[in-house]
Design an enzyme around this catalytic site. Structure first.
Site, mmCIF file in Angstrom:
data_model
loop_
_atom_site.group_PDB
_atom_site.id
_atom_site.type_symbol
_atom_site.label_atom_id
_atom_site.label_comp_id
_atom_site.label_asym_id
_atom_site.label_seq_id
_atom_site.Cartn_x
_atom_site.Cartn_y
_atom_site.Cartn_z
ATOM 1 N N ASP A 123 4.851 -4.724 6.488
ATOM 2 C CA ASP A 123 3.618 -4.958 7.229
ATOM 3 C C ASP A 123 3.523 -6.448 7.555
ATOM 4 O O ASP A 123 3.586 -7.277 6.654
ATOM 5 C CB ASP A 123 2.433 -4.511 6.365
ATOM 6 C CG ASP A 123 1.106 -4.705 7.063
ATOM 7 O OD1 ASP A 123 0.739 -5.870 7.314
ATOM 8 O OD2 ASP A 123 0.433 -3.706 7.336
ATOM 9 N N ARG A 136 0.856 -1.187 0.000
ATOM 10 C CA ARG A 136 0.000 0.000 0.000
ATOM 11 C C ARG A 136 0.896 1.243 0.000
ATOM 12 O O ARG A 136 1.963 1.239 0.613
ATOM 13 C CB ARG A 136 -0.868 -0.027 1.256
ATOM 14 C CG ARG A 136 -1.887 1.066 1.363
ATOM 15 C CD ARG A 136 -2.813 0.848 2.559
ATOM 16 N NE ARG A 136 -3.685 -0.295 2.313
ATOM 17 C CZ ARG A 136 -3.927 -1.271 3.188
ATOM 18 N NH1 ARG A 136 -3.380 -1.246 4.383
ATOM 19 N NH2 ARG A 136 -4.735 -2.259 2.884
ATOM 20 N N ASP A 152 0.906 -8.024 9.003
ATOM 21 C CA ASP A 152 -0.471 -8.511 9.048
ATOM 22 C C ASP A 152 -1.216 -8.208 10.339
ATOM 23 O O ASP A 152 -2.338 -7.710 10.289
ATOM 24 C CB ASP A 152 -0.553 -10.026 8.772
ATOM 25 C CG ASP A 152 0.314 -10.458 7.607
ATOM 26 O OD1 ASP A 152 0.234 -9.824 6.543
ATOM 27 O OD2 ASP A 152 1.083 -11.410 7.784
ATOM 28 N N ASP A 191 -2.787 -6.525 13.426
ATOM 29 C CA ASP A 191 -3.139 -5.140 13.720
ATOM 30 C C ASP A 191 -3.887 -5.100 15.042
ATOM 31 O O ASP A 191 -4.588 -6.049 15.396
ATOM 32 C CB ASP A 191 -4.046 -4.567 12.624
ATOM 33 C CG ASP A 191 -3.422 -4.645 11.244
ATOM 34 O OD1 ASP A 191 -2.362 -4.039 11.050
ATOM 35 O OD2 ASP A 191 -3.985 -5.327 10.370
ATOM 36 N N ASN A 220 -0.329 -1.049 13.290
ATOM 37 C CA ASN A 220 0.208 -2.106 12.435
ATOM 38 C C ASN A 220 1.416 -2.746 13.095
ATOM 39 O O ASN A 220 2.351 -2.030 13.463
ATOM 40 C CB ASN A 220 0.687 -1.508 11.097
ATOM 41 C CG ASN A 220 -0.422 -0.858 10.324
ATOM 42 O OD1 ASN A 220 -1.322 -1.536 9.857
ATOM 43 N ND2 ASN A 220 -0.361 0.457 10.187
ATOM 44 N N GLU A 276 -4.699 -14.076 8.774
ATOM 45 C CA GLU A 276 -3.806 -13.611 7.705
ATOM 46 C C GLU A 276 -2.342 -13.763 8.132
ATOM 47 O O GLU A 276 -1.494 -14.166 7.338
ATOM 48 C CB GLU A 276 -4.115 -12.149 7.373
ATOM 49 C CG GLU A 276 -3.318 -11.607 6.213
ATOM 50 C CD GLU A 276 -3.654 -10.150 5.902
ATOM 51 O OE1 GLU A 276 -2.973 -9.584 5.032
ATOM 52 O OE2 GLU A 276 -4.571 -9.573 6.522
ATOM 53 N N ASP A 336 -6.669 -9.707 12.115
ATOM 54 C CA ASP A 336 -5.911 -10.383 11.054
ATOM 55 C C ASP A 336 -4.983 -11.493 11.544
ATOM 56 O O ASP A 336 -3.941 -11.750 10.944
ATOM 57 C CB ASP A 336 -5.134 -9.360 10.216
ATOM 58 C CG ASP A 336 -6.059 -8.350 9.555
ATOM 59 O OD1 ASP A 336 -7.214 -8.718 9.242
ATOM 60 O OD2 ASP A 336 -5.639 -7.201 9.354
#
Length: 187
Positions: free
Chosen positions: A106, A26, A108, A110, A90, A126, A123
């Site tokens: 990142d 992102r 994953d 959070d 994050n 994830e 997450d």
């Protein structure tokens, strides 16, 4: 870095997050720097263009104070909303800075903190999928879990960005800088 130096107050930089395999995750186009020290960066996003890894683009809806540190494995986004401040934290590598952007990986996981103080770990599935896919090391897993503890301690004890005074101070400074620059943003 901008021209080989840390950014100065009022300058704009991009933020780029990556995944463990090096793929771009992102990008936030414009973050105004409010403070840059040897170890930390404080900035603000306000109606900032965000581009996702799949090309989707959107604009942030509210001002957000962002906090990055060179030693902690998390960064913090404090979103200033009508009903109070919400935090999106994050779990991520410490940031790096180059001529292009503030950058981090990142990981994953959070932590979301609502205006009423409620906390949610997000997450987890994830994180498990990416840990298996990209073979996160046991050392990395331990670092991230220890940093979740540090982050929760900061939240519970109102440290750093979780202090009401912190948000007020940096948001007020942002409004002063916008006024000095002659922007007509609604702040």
């Amino acid at each position: 870095m901008i021209n080989g130096q840390a950014p100065h107050e009022g300058e704009y930089v991009a933020i780029k997050s990556f995944k463990h395999d090096g793929s771009l995750h992102r990008t936030w186009r414009d973050t105004m720097i409010l403070k840059a020290s040897d170890n930390a960066l404080i900035g603000v996003n306000d109606h900032t263009l965000v581009t996702e890894d799949d090309g989707r683009r959107w604009v942030t809806r509210e001002p957000a104070i962002v906090y990055f540190h060179k030693h902690y494995w998390f960064n913090i986004v404090a979103m200033i909303r009508n009903n109070g401040v919400s935090y999106y934290c994050n779990l991520a590598s410490p940031y790096t800075l180059d001529r292009e952007a503030i950058k981090y990986i990142d990981y994953d996981l959070d932590v979301k903190v609502f205006p009423n103080g409620e906390k949610k770990l997000l997450d987890v599935d994830e994180y498990g999928e990416h840990s298996n896919k990209w073979h996160y090391s046991d050392e990395l897993d331990l670092i991230l879990k220890e940093n979740v503890k540090v982050l929760v301690d900061w939240i519970n004890n109102g440290k750093g960005p979780f202090s009401k005074g912190y948000i007020d101070l940096w948001y007020r400074r942002y409004r002063e800088l916008i006024k000095q620059k002659g922007h007509n943003y609604i702040v």
